[in-house]
Each structure stands twice: as structure tokens, then as C-alpha cells.
Design a protein around this motif. Structure first.
Motif, mmCIF file in Angstrom:
data_model
loop_
_atom_site.group_PDB
_atom_site.id
_atom_site.type_symbol
_atom_site.label_atom_id
_atom_site.label_comp_id
_atom_site.label_asym_id
_atom_site.label_seq_id
_atom_site.Cartn_x
_atom_site.Cartn_y
_atom_site.Cartn_z
ATOM 1 N N GLY A 160 -4.134 6.696 3.112
ATOM 2 C CA GLY A 160 -2.678 6.671 3.200
ATOM 3 C C GLY A 160 -2.137 5.370 3.742
ATOM 4 O O GLY A 160 -1.446 4.611 3.045
ATOM 5 N N VAL A 161 -2.463 5.069 4.996
ATOM 6 C CA VAL A 161 -1.950 3.848 5.631
ATOM 7 C C VAL A 161 -2.453 2.604 4.904
ATOM 8 O O VAL A 161 -1.687 1.695 4.569
ATOM 9 C CB VAL A 161 -2.355 3.815 7.116
ATOM 10 N N VAL A 162 -3.754 2.574 4.632
ATOM 11 C CA VAL A 162 -4.309 1.402 3.936
ATOM 12 C C VAL A 162 -3.907 1.397 2.464
ATOM 13 O O VAL A 162 -3.750 0.333 1.859
ATOM 14 C CB VAL A 162 -5.839 1.352 4.102
ATOM 15 N N GLY A 163 -3.710 2.585 1.882
ATOM 16 C CA GLY A 163 -3.205 2.631 0.514
ATOM 17 C C GLY A 163 -1.841 1.974 0.398
ATOM 18 O O GLY A 163 -1.555 1.247 -0.563
ATOM 19 N N LEU A 164 -0.998 2.205 1.399
ATOM 20 C CA LEU A 164 0.312 1.552 1.438
ATOM 21 C C LEU A 164 0.154 0.050 1.570
ATOM 22 O O LEU A 164 0.856 -0.721 0.892
ATOM 23 C CB LEU A 164 1.136 2.109 2.595
ATOM 24 N N TRP A 165 -0.763 -0.384 2.440
ATOM 25 C CA TRP A 165 -1.014 -1.824 2.583
ATOM 26 C C TRP A 165 -1.468 -2.421 1.242
ATOM 27 O O TRP A 165 -1.030 -3.508 0.857
ATOM 28 C CB TRP A 165 -2.072 -2.079 3.654
ATOM 29 N N GLY A 166 -2.314 -1.702 0.518
ATOM 30 C CA GLY A 166 -2.757 -2.201 -0.774
ATOM 31 C C GLY A 166 -1.605 -2.432 -1.739
ATOM 32 O O GLY A 166 -1.561 -3.454 -2.439
ATOM 33 N N LEU A 167 -0.645 -1.501 -1.764
ATOM 34 C CA LEU A 167 0.536 -1.677 -2.618
ATOM 35 C C LEU A 167 1.365 -2.878 -2.193
ATOM 36 O O LEU A 167 1.833 -3.657 -3.027
ATOM 37 C CB LEU A 167 1.397 -0.409 -2.568
#
Length: 417
Positions: free
Chosen positions: A339-346
Motif C-alpha cells: 500500500g504505502v510503497v505502492g503509492l510511492w511507486g505511482l
């Protein structure tokens, strides 16, 4: 005739490549299974393995029956393949990306199962198996496909706006797959509450150690391997020079980000704890992989390392904040990793892709989160009212292997065999 033969050869190569990459992603189901089995207590091992096998089976079935048609307007359940030569060539000439519909379905369905696997780890050790499996049916048949139809499916969001037109970009699913799974997991964890004994009377977090760190490490390596299919397969083709070079770069960047994520988590955990925390290093690997998934093709290897490194640092901070400050009990760190890192990836996509804006990425991320979180929360609440979603304190104390499955994963170590 020669052109047709060349096209048929390209079609065969691309379809075969697509299927092999899908099989690699399917292998990630094994990675999630053993990773989660290693990070939970031994008394919950058989249950979480059962959960992972069944969620994969349910995902494949629900997406076949309903989900794929919602996402792409291309139902698969009653579809056949052409047997006549003329019909086969007609299909080939209509295939823009030169892959079969069946291959596309197979590649997409393993992504759906990946999103559902994320939920499994976050709710471990206290959710009723039946409630989880019912949720899996609706999530993979409706909730995920709806969100996917607005992103990869090219449809507008309830006719209000089109994410593709505003420039939202997510190459292989940092948001579409990983953040979506984490959003569903977060809604469940907030409703479930923490495991018994996780927090003392003062609210201080107590460590609940996993039973088998070798299994967790093996699961991480399996996921690392499977991720080459996850990102590499998203190129969609292999049979021309440009596509082959793109696949090679995606593989390189995926590996570089994973390695940098592990190093980042190692360094921060060493500084913070004065010790090397293996679970943080493992999550650092996964964080690097999740971070680069949104855009593994545009960055240079150096930029891919940077994206992965930040992911590895971010996941350590996020796990500690959720655990110690927000009191959100996530046994495997799935919400932070995906979640948190997925957002960073975007948000990292515009750093290497000039055609993408931060505003478009933020709008896309919010769309995914709001839809998945709210619909999942409503579904969890309904399940809580109807059948309940949490096991009893007594069942939690004895372990879910006994209460949910009637067997133990390690009977020889408990003296009961």
C-alpha cells in the motif's frame, strides 16, 4: 504467404512468452504462501496455507465467470477457439498486440490472485476462513475488475472521468494490483482489530515472532523470481527487436530495484535497531519490487535503484508507524509493502516518464484507494453482521490450524503425533 508465416511465428512466440510470464506470476502464489507461513506462528500455519490455495482457486474461477468480462468486456466462460484455418487467420489479423485472448486471460487472472494474496497476510491469525473466502469471491469477481476496467480496461470512472485521458500510468500494477490489495486489507484490519496479546494495557506493541524464518526467506526469493514475469510479461511482446530490448531492460530494472530495496531496509534497520532485522530486509526486497512495478521500462538502472532504495527505506518506517503509533496489526507488513510503497511507486513514475504528471498519478491513486477501501469495508461489515469475521479468543489461543482446519502443520513438534 511469407508475411502470413512471419506473422504466425511472431504470434506464436508472443503468445508463448505471455503464457510463460503468466506461469511465473502464478509461481508467486507459492511465494506468498510460504512467506506468510514463515511469518505467522506455527499454530496458524496450516490455515494460512489452506487460505492461499483456496484464494487462488477462487480468484481463477470468479474472474473467469464474471471478472474478466467486467474488466475488458470480453467474457471467457463460453468462448472457444477457432479450428478452421480461415477463422484462425482472421483472429490473428485482428490481434493488435499479437497474443491470444486465452493467453491474455491467463496473464490477467494471476494478477487478480496476487491482489487477493496481499489481503491474506494482513488478516492472518484472527479472521474466519469462511468470511475470507466469501470476500475473495466478491473482490475478484467485482471489486478488483471494476477498478481494473478504469485503468487497464480503458473505461471511464462511472462516466465521470477517464484515467487514461488524464495521463494516469501504472505499467504493471503498483497501484492497480498492489495498492488495491492493500486497501482491501486495511479495511479488514481496521474492522478486525489486533491479535490477542499484540498490545499491552498501555498500548505498547509486543513482538509476535514468526515460526519459520527460513520459509519466509524462501518465499521472498520465490516472489523475487516471479516478479520478472509480473513486470516482464507486462511488455506484452517479445518477437521484435524493440520488444526484446524492452523486456531485457524491465528485467534489469526490476532486479536492481529489489536489490536496492533490500539494502535500504538493511541500512535503516541496522541504524534504528542496532541489529539486522531479517523480516525488514525481506520486506525491503518486496518494497523495491512493488515500487518499480509502476514503471520498470522508462528509468535508467540508476533511477530504478533509487526508486527501490526509497521503497526499502519507506517500508521500514511505515511498518513501525502502523505497528507502534497507529496500532494497526499487520503480521506480515503487507499494508506497508503493497500500500504505502505502492503509492510511492505511482508517484515515482513522473521522475522517469516525462509524459506523466504527479496530479494524474494522485488522481489515479485516490480513485483506486477510495473505490477498493469503501467497497471492501462495506462488504467486510456485511460479513461481520451475517457470519462474523473474527474467530473467538479461545480459538485464537489454540490456533487456527485446530479451529479452522482440524490439523496441525507441525504435529511432531507438539507431541500430538
Amino acid at each position: 504467404m511469407i508475411e502470413n508465416n512471419i506473422f504466425e511465428l511472431q504470434y506464436a512466440i508472443d503468445t508463448f512468452y505471455f503464457l510463460v510470464m503468466g506461469a511465473l506470476v502464478m509461481w508467486m502464489a507459492a511465494g506468498f504462501s510460504v512467506l506468510e507461513a514463515g511469518l505467522v506462528r506455527s499454530k496458524n500455519t496450516a490455515e494460512i496455507l489452506t487460505k492461499n490455495v483456496l484464494l487462488f482457486a477462487i480468484s481463477c474461477t470468479a474472474y473467469l465467470v464474471i471478472g474478466y468480462d467486467i474488466m475488458y468486456d470480453g467474457g471467457m466462460l463460453l468462448a472457444g477457439i477457432a479450428t478452421d484455418g480461415a477463422e484462425s487467420m482472421a483472429i490473428l489479423t485482428k490481434s493488435v498486440l499479437a497474443e491470444s485472448k486465452e493467453a491474455d486471460f491467463f496473464f490477467q487472472v494471476v494478477f487478480v490472485a496476487t491482489a487477493m494474496s496481499i489481503v491474506s497476510g494482513a488478516v492472518a491469525e484472527r479472521m474466519k476462513l469462511t468470511a475470507f473466502l466469501v470476500f475473495a469471491v466478491i473482490f475478484t469477481a467485482i471489486i478488483y475488475p471494476m477498478e481494473g476496467s478504469w485503468t487497464w480496461g480503458g473505461k471511464s470512472v462511472f462516466g465521470l472521468f477517464d484515467l487514461g485521458e488524464i495521463g494516469f500510468s501504472d505499467f504493471a500494477g503498483s497501484g492497480i494490483v498492489h495498492m488495491a490489495g492493500a486497501s482491501a486489507a486495511l479495511s479488514a484490519v481496521l474492522l478486525l482489530g489486533a491479535r490477542k496479546g499484540k498490545y499491552d494495557k498501555s498500548g505498547n506493541a509486543r513482538p509476535i515472532l514468526g515460526a519459520n524464518l527460513p520459509l519466509a526467506a524462501l518465499g521472498t526469493f520465490i516472489l523475487w523470481l516471479g516478479w520478472f514475469g509480473f513486470n516482464g510479461g507486462s511488455v506484452l511482446k517479445l518477437s521484435d527487436v524493440a520488444s526484446a530490448n524492452a523486456v531485457a531492460l524491465v528485467f534489469l530494472n526490476t532486479n536492481a530495484a529489489a536489490a536496492a530495496g533490500a539494502i535500504g531496509a538493511f541500512l535503516l534497520s541496522k541504524i534504528w535497531f542496532r541489529k539486522v532485522d531479517l523480516s525488514m530486509v525481506l520486506n525491503g526486497v518486496l518494497a523495491g519490487l512493488v515500487a518499480i512495478t509502476a514503471e520498470p521500462l522508462a528509468p535508467s538502472p540508476a533511477m530504478a535503484m533509487f526508486v527501490g532504495l526509497i521503497g526499502g527505506l519507506l517500508v521500514v518506517v511505515s511498518i513501525l508507524v502502523l505497528d507502534r503509533i497507529l496500532k494497526i496489526d499487520d503480521p506480515v507488513g503487507a499494508i506497508s509493502v503493497h500500500g504505502v510503497v505502492g503509492l510511492w511507486g505511482l508517484l515515482a513514475v513522473p521522475l522517469s516518464n516525462d509524459g506523466v504528471t504527479f496530479s494524474a498519478q494522485i488522481i489515479g491513486a485516490l480513485t483506486i484507494f477510495v473505490w477498493v477501501f469503501i467497497t471492501s469495508a462495506v462488504l467486510w461489515f456485511i460479513l461481520k453482521l451475517i457470519i462474523g469475521i473474527r474467530i473467538t479468543e479461545e480459538e485464537e489461543e489454540k490456533g487456527m490450524d485446530i479451529s479452522e482446519c482440524g490439523i496441525e502443520a507441525y504435529p511432531e513438534f507438539t507431541g500430538k503425533n
